[in-house]
Design a protein around this motif. Structure first.
Motif, PDB file in Angstrom:
ATOM      1  N   ILE A   1       0.834  -1.204   0.000  1.00 56.67           N
ATOM      2  CA  ILE A   1       0.000   0.000   0.000  1.00 56.67           C
ATOM      3  C   ILE A   1       0.872   1.259   0.000  1.00 56.67           C
ATOM      4  O   ILE A   1       1.580   1.534   0.973  1.00 56.67           O
ATOM      5  N   PRO A   2       0.823   2.048  -1.066  1.00 58.55           N
ATOM      6  CA  PRO A   2       1.594   3.292  -1.093  1.00 58.55           C
ATOM      7  C   PRO A   2       0.991   4.330  -0.162  1.00 58.55           C
ATOM      8  O   PRO A   2      -0.223   4.322   0.100  1.00 58.55           O
ATOM      9  N   THR A   3       1.823   5.202   0.358  1.00 58.24           N
ATOM     10  CA  THR A   3       1.367   6.297   1.209  1.00 58.24           C
ATOM     11  C   THR A   3       1.834   7.611   0.605  1.00 58.24           C
ATOM     12  O   THR A   3       2.775   7.645  -0.194  1.00 58.24           O
ATOM     13  N   PRO A   4       1.195   8.724   0.947  1.00 54.93           N
ATOM     14  CA  PRO A   4       1.558  10.011   0.344  1.00 54.93           C
ATOM     15  C   PRO A   4       3.003  10.398   0.642  1.00 54.93           C
ATOM     16  O   PRO A   4       3.563  10.052   1.682  1.00 54.93           O
ATOM     17  N   LEU A   5       3.608  11.137  -0.290  1.00 53.13           N
ATOM     18  CA  LEU A   5       4.931  11.702  -0.053  1.00 53.13           C
ATOM     19  C   LEU A   5       4.822  12.960   0.797  1.00 53.13           C
ATOM     20  O   LEU A   5       5.790  13.386   1.427  1.00 53.13           O
ATOM     21  N   GLY A   6       3.619  13.565   0.793  1.00 53.02           N
ATOM     22  CA  GLY A   6       3.396  14.784   1.556  1.00 53.02           C
ATOM     23  C   GLY A   6       2.580  14.529   2.797  1.00 53.02           C
ATOM     24  O   GLY A   6       2.879  13.630   3.588  1.00 53.02           O
ATOM     25  N   THR A   7       1.494  15.282   2.972  1.00 51.45           N
ATOM     26  CA  THR A   7       0.667  15.139   4.163  1.00 51.45           C
ATOM     27  C   THR A   7      -0.197  13.876   4.066  1.00 51.45           C
ATOM     28  O   THR A   7      -0.525  13.426   2.965  1.00 51.45           O
ATOM     29  N   PRO A   8      -0.568  13.297   5.200  1.00 49.56           N
ATOM     30  CA  PRO A   8      -1.310  12.031   5.189  1.00 49.56           C
ATOM     31  C   PRO A   8      -2.632  12.073   4.431  1.00 49.56           C
ATOM     32  O   PRO A   8      -3.111  11.040   3.964  1.00 49.56           O
TER      33      PRO A   8
ATOM     34  N   LEU B   1      -4.319   6.675  -3.714  1.00 46.97           N
ATOM     35  CA  LEU B   1      -4.770   5.361  -4.163  1.00 46.97           C
ATOM     36  C   LEU B   1      -5.871   5.509  -5.210  1.00 46.97           C
ATOM     37  O   LEU B   1      -6.684   6.430  -5.137  1.00 46.97           O
ATOM     38  N   LEU B   2      -5.879   4.597  -6.175  1.00 53.74           N
ATOM     39  CA  LEU B   2      -6.989   4.546  -7.105  1.00 53.74           C
ATOM     40  C   LEU B   2      -8.238   4.050  -6.354  1.00 53.74           C
ATOM     41  O   LEU B   2      -8.123   3.197  -5.464  1.00 53.74           O
ATOM     42  N   PRO B   3      -9.414   4.555  -6.684  1.00 52.33           N
ATOM     43  CA  PRO B   3     -10.628   4.183  -5.926  1.00 52.33           C
ATOM     44  C   PRO B   3     -10.868   2.682  -5.836  1.00 52.33           C
ATOM     45  O   PRO B   3     -11.219   2.176  -4.760  1.00 52.33           O
ATOM     46  N   HIS B   4     -10.678   1.954  -6.927  1.00 51.12           N
ATOM     47  CA  HIS B   4     -10.972   0.524  -6.873  1.00 51.12           C
ATOM     48  C   HIS B   4      -9.945  -0.219  -6.019  1.00 51.12           C
ATOM     49  O   HIS B   4     -10.240  -1.265  -5.450  1.00 51.12           O
ATOM     50  N   GLU B   5      -8.735   0.338  -5.899  1.00 47.46           N
ATOM     51  CA  GLU B   5      -7.730  -0.296  -5.042  1.00 47.46           C
ATOM     52  C   GLU B   5      -7.994   0.040  -3.582  1.00 47.46           C
ATOM     53  O   GLU B   5      -7.773  -0.799  -2.692  1.00 47.46           O
ATOM     54  N   ALA B   6      -8.447   1.244  -3.309  1.00 50.57           N
ATOM     55  CA  ALA B   6      -8.801   1.610  -1.944  1.00 50.57           C
ATOM     56  C   ALA B   6      -9.897   0.686  -1.420  1.00 50.57           C
ATOM     57  O   ALA B   6      -9.896   0.280  -0.255  1.00 50.57           O
ATOM     58  N   ALA B   7     -10.821   0.315  -2.303  1.00 43.84           N
ATOM     59  CA  ALA B   7     -11.907  -0.576  -1.902  1.00 43.84           C
ATOM     60  C   ALA B   7     -11.384  -1.964  -1.528  1.00 43.84           C
ATOM     61  O   ALA B   7     -11.940  -2.628  -0.642  1.00 43.84           O
ATOM     62  N   GLN B   8     -10.310  -2.403  -2.177  1.00 43.07           N
ATOM     63  CA  GLN B   8      -9.750  -3.729  -1.899  1.00 43.07           C
ATOM     64  C   GLN B   8      -9.204  -3.839  -0.477  1.00 43.07           C
ATOM     65  O   GLN B   8      -9.206  -4.916   0.107  1.00 43.07           O
TER      66      GLN B   8
END
Length: 236
Positions: free
Chosen positions: A8-15, A20-27
């Protein structure tokens, strides 16, 4: 359904920066088990990733540079018990310049599916923005902190870049960025391309990509102190 190790990637900036792409966030929304670099920042990231499990009920296990290599296999326990698990780094893509690579290797060795999700990689973003050779490149991590060794490393990277037509990508601890830039401009050849990419994806993002000769023509150098920066060198 067999358990999956999600990268799971996380932001380089603020949290709260979307990454994330929406369909991946759903996973990953229903995951309860995570392997993280640092619990405090991981909780902040997870809060904004749409995880439905209450943050206080999540099972967070730590994997960082201080983790005993002999204990990494213990982090597979949720997968072995049939529960999909998320792997997070402090910023950007897990397992790239990140200790999570050890867990990924073990997951493969034990036959678990590994599923990388789309997200920001400062290394690739810097390469994309540099104008250097994107067909042949190498990431070298941190250069030596001692000045004479750092200069030798820069010269060696330039020599390799020229000999193999290979872009060289490297990083430094933010408070030493200015020293690294100074050494590069003093000791690299005038025709060598040098790019600095700082604060990527943030409003303060700055990308400067010039030959060393053109760097010397700038009225002032960018202030890189305390700013996460990727360096790109190309002498091909």
């Amino acid at each position: 359904m067999p358990p999956i190790l999600y990268l799971i990637p996380t932001p380089l900036g603020t949290p709260d920066t979307p990454c994330l792409l929406p369909h991946e966030a759903a996973q990953i929304s229903g995951l309860t088990d995570f392997v993280v670099e640092a619990e405090k920042t991981a909780r902040a990231h997870l809060k904004h990733l749409g995880i439905t499990t209450p943050i206080r009920e999540l099972n967070l296990q730590t994997l960082n540079e201080h983790t005993d290599p002999n204990t990494v296999s213990e982090l597979l326990k949720p997968l072995q018990e049939g529960r999909s698990t998320g792997l997070l780094s402090e910023a950007g893509c897990p397992a790239v310049a990140d200790p999570g690579a050890r867990l990924v290797a073990l997951a493969h060795a034990h036959g678990f599916e590994v599923r990388p999700l789309v997200g920001p990689s400062s290394i690739l973003l810097a390469l994309m923005a540099s104008g250097a050779n994107g067909q042949n490149f190498a990431f070298k991590g941190y250069l030596p902190s001692e000045k004479s060794e750092r200069i030798d490393a820069l010269k060696a990277l330039e020599k390799r870049s020229r000999a193999h037509n290979e872009t060289q990508i490297f990083i430094e601890t933010p408070y030493r960025n200015d020293a690294l830039l100074g050494d590069a401009l003093e000791h690299l050849s005038p025709a060598t391309l040098l790019c600095t990419a700082s604060d990527l994806t943030l409003p303060t993002q700055t990308v400067t990509s010039k030959t060393v000769a053109d760097w010397h023509k700038m009225p002032a150098l960018p202030n890189l102190k305390k700013r996460p920066t990727i360096f790109v060198l190309y002498a091909g």
